[in-house]
Motif scaffolding. Structure first.
Motif, PDB file in Angstrom:
ATOM      1  N   HIS A  70       0.829  -1.214   0.000  1.00  0.00           N
ATOM      2  CA  HIS A  70       0.000   0.000   0.000  1.00  0.00           C
ATOM      3  C   HIS A  70       0.859   1.258   0.000  1.00  0.00           C
ATOM      4  N   PHE A  71       1.802   1.342   0.939  1.00  0.00           N
ATOM      5  CA  PHE A  71       2.591   2.560   1.071  1.00  0.00           C
ATOM      6  C   PHE A  71       3.605   2.726  -0.062  1.00  0.00           C
ATOM      7  N   THR A  72       4.067   1.634  -0.649  1.00  0.00           N
ATOM      8  CA  THR A  72       4.944   1.726  -1.820  1.00  0.00           C
ATOM      9  C   THR A  72       4.146   2.293  -2.991  1.00  0.00           C
ATOM     10  N   GLY A  73       2.902   1.866  -3.120  1.00  0.00           N
ATOM     11  CA  GLY A  73       2.033   2.382  -4.177  1.00  0.00           C
ATOM     12  C   GLY A  73       1.757   3.862  -4.016  1.00  0.00           C
ATOM     13  N   GLU A  74       1.727   4.343  -2.768  1.00  0.00           N
ATOM     14  CA  GLU A  74       1.510   5.763  -2.487  1.00  0.00           C
ATOM     15  C   GLU A  74       2.780   6.588  -2.657  1.00  0.00           C
ATOM     16  N   LYS A  75       3.915   5.947  -2.790  1.00  0.00           N
ATOM     17  CA  LYS A  75       5.210   6.628  -2.889  1.00  0.00           C
ATOM     18  C   LYS A  75       5.472   7.475  -1.649  1.00  0.00           C
ATOM     19  N   SER A  76       5.499   6.818  -0.509  1.00  0.00           N
ATOM     20  CA  SER A  76       5.735   7.476   0.767  1.00  0.00           C
ATOM     21  C   SER A  76       7.226   7.675   0.997  1.00  0.00           C
ATOM     22  N   ALA A  77       7.574   8.745   1.695  1.00  0.00           N
ATOM     23  CA  ALA A  77       8.967   9.027   2.050  1.00  0.00           C
ATOM     24  C   ALA A  77       9.316   8.363   3.385  1.00  0.00           C
ATOM     25  N   SER A  78       8.823   7.147   3.563  1.00  0.00           N
ATOM     26  CA  SER A  78       9.039   6.404   4.802  1.00  0.00           C
ATOM     27  C   SER A  78      10.519   6.133   5.028  1.00  0.00           C
ATOM     28  N   LEU A  79      10.907   6.231   6.302  1.00  0.00           N
ATOM     29  CA  LEU A  79      12.282   5.920   6.694  1.00  0.00           C
ATOM     30  C   LEU A  79      12.312   4.707   7.626  1.00  0.00           C
ATOM     31  N   ALA A 139       1.333   0.971  15.461  1.00  0.00           N
ATOM     32  CA  ALA A 139       2.658   0.929  14.851  1.00  0.00           C
ATOM     33  C   ALA A 139       3.263   2.327  14.815  1.00  0.00           C
ATOM     34  N   LYS A 140       4.555   2.390  15.041  1.00  0.00           N
ATOM     35  CA  LYS A 140       5.286   3.657  14.960  1.00  0.00           C
ATOM     36  C   LYS A 140       5.994   3.727  13.610  1.00  0.00           C
ATOM     37  N   GLY A 141       6.137   4.921  13.093  1.00  0.00           N
ATOM     38  CA  GLY A 141       6.823   5.110  11.825  1.00  0.00           C
ATOM     39  C   GLY A 141       7.717   6.330  11.861  1.00  0.00           C
ATOM     40  N   ILE A 142       8.646   6.345  10.927  1.00  0.00           N
ATOM     41  CA  ILE A 142       9.514   7.505  10.721  1.00  0.00           C
ATOM     42  C   ILE A 142       9.343   7.920   9.269  1.00  0.00           C
ATOM     43  N   ILE A 143       9.156   9.198   9.034  1.00  0.00           N
ATOM     44  CA  ILE A 143       8.960   9.678   7.671  1.00  0.00           C
ATOM     45  C   ILE A 143       9.776  10.951   7.454  1.00  0.00           C
ATOM     46  N   GLN A 144      10.258  11.095   6.253  1.00  0.00           N
ATOM     47  CA  GLN A 144      11.088  12.241   5.891  1.00  0.00           C
ATOM     48  C   GLN A 144      10.253  13.514   5.823  1.00  0.00           C
ATOM     49  N   VAL A 145      10.836  14.593   6.314  1.00  0.00           N
ATOM     50  CA  VAL A 145      10.238  15.922   6.203  1.00  0.00           C
ATOM     51  C   VAL A 145      10.711  16.513   4.878  1.00  0.00           C
ATOM     52  N   ARG A 146       9.794  17.089   4.146  1.00  0.00           N
ATOM     53  CA  ARG A 146      10.132  17.671   2.847  1.00  0.00           C
ATOM     54  C   ARG A 146      11.116  18.804   3.019  1.00  0.00           C
ATOM     55  N   ASP A 147      10.775  19.751   3.911  1.00  0.00           N
ATOM     56  CA  ASP A 147      11.630  20.913   4.141  1.00  0.00           C
ATOM     57  C   ASP A 147      11.544  21.242   5.633  1.00  0.00           C
ATOM     58  N   PRO A 148      12.513  20.820   6.429  1.00  0.00           N
ATOM     59  CA  PRO A 148      12.457  21.021   7.883  1.00  0.00           C
ATOM     60  C   PRO A 148      12.227  22.466   8.302  1.00  0.00           C
ATOM     61  N   SER A 149      12.661  23.434   7.518  1.00  0.00           N
ATOM     62  CA  SER A 149      12.491  24.840   7.906  1.00  0.00           C
ATOM     63  C   SER A 149      11.033  25.303   7.777  1.00  0.00           C
ATOM     64  N   GLN A 150      10.217  24.535   7.068  1.00  0.00           N
ATOM     65  CA  GLN A 150       8.820  24.909   6.841  1.00  0.00           C
ATOM     66  C   GLN A 150       7.844  24.241   7.805  1.00  0.00           C
ATOM     67  N   VAL A 151       8.344  23.376   8.693  1.00  0.00           N
ATOM     68  CA  VAL A 151       7.471  22.623   9.605  1.00  0.00           C
ATOM     69  C   VAL A 151       7.767  23.043  11.024  1.00  0.00           C
ATOM     70  N   GLU A 152       6.705  23.347  11.759  1.00  0.00           N
ATOM     71  CA  GLU A 152       6.855  23.718  13.164  1.00  0.00           C
ATOM     72  C   GLU A 152       7.135  22.474  13.989  1.00  0.00           C
ATOM     73  N   ALA A 153       8.225  22.507  14.756  1.00  0.00           N
ATOM     74  CA  ALA A 153       8.584  21.361  15.601  1.00  0.00           C
ATOM     75  C   ALA A 153       7.539  21.196  16.696  1.00  0.00           C
ATOM     76  N   GLY A 154       7.218  19.877  16.992  1.00  0.00           N
ATOM     77  CA  GLY A 154       6.217  19.606  18.024  1.00  0.00           C
ATOM     78  C   GLY A 154       6.774  18.843  19.168  1.00  0.00           C
TER      79      GLY A 154
END
Length: 154
Positions: A70-79, A139-154
């Motif tokens: 499923h997630f490969t079909g979605e082209k996820s930036a999963s790490l 389940a826990k996951g890790i995913i790549q951030v597109r542009d870290p400077s554009q996302v507010e850290a939580g």
């Protein structure tokens, strides 16, 4: 490509169509979980299962296969994944069952120490062809951030 920024808490997905075969149940059990009720009809008939059943770990592996497809079909930036918070085998899985998965994103947060990645938690339930849950997990996951400077850290 789906990145951390694209994920919305509460998003649900339903996917998969995995046919469980007798041969695969026995092959997996022979290699990884050689308990009699996963290998032999006669032995299984005398147990709670009543007949040959898949190992819970095999059910996890089949669920993982459907998730990856499923997630490969979605082209996820999963790490990848740092693990599972909860796991329960709710009902036996038998040869001839057809499995599917429902997933809901329940949490996401950007890493403070590694702002190029985000963490997720997903509630996932695997169902048989009768709509009965056979496996539940968080389940826990890790995913790549597109542009870290554009996302507010939580």
């Amino acid at each position: 490509m789906k990145y951390y920024e694209d994920l919305e808490v509460g998003t649900k997905a339903s996917f998969g169509n995995y046919k469980v075969t007798r041969e695969e149940v026995i092959e997996f059990a022979s290699k990884y979980d050689p308990q009699p009720f996963h290998l032999d009809d006669e032995a299984a008939a005398k147990t709670y299962f009543g007949r040959l059943s898949a190992s819970g770990w095999h059910t996890c592996a089949m669920t993982m296969r459907m998730m990856v497809e499923h997630f490969t079909g979605e082209k996820s930036a999963s790490l990848g994944s740092p693990g599972i918070d909860e796991l329960s085998w709710v009902k036996p899985v038998y040869p001839g069952d057809t499995l599917r998965v429902e997933a809901e994103l329940i949490e996401k947060r950007q890493s403070k120490s590694k702002p190029h990645m985000g963490f997720t938690r997903t509630r996932q339930t695997t169902f048989n062809q009768h709509g009965e849950p056979v496996l539940k997990m968080i389940a826990k996951g890790i995913i790549q951030v597109r542009d870290p400077s554009q996302v507010e850290a939580g």
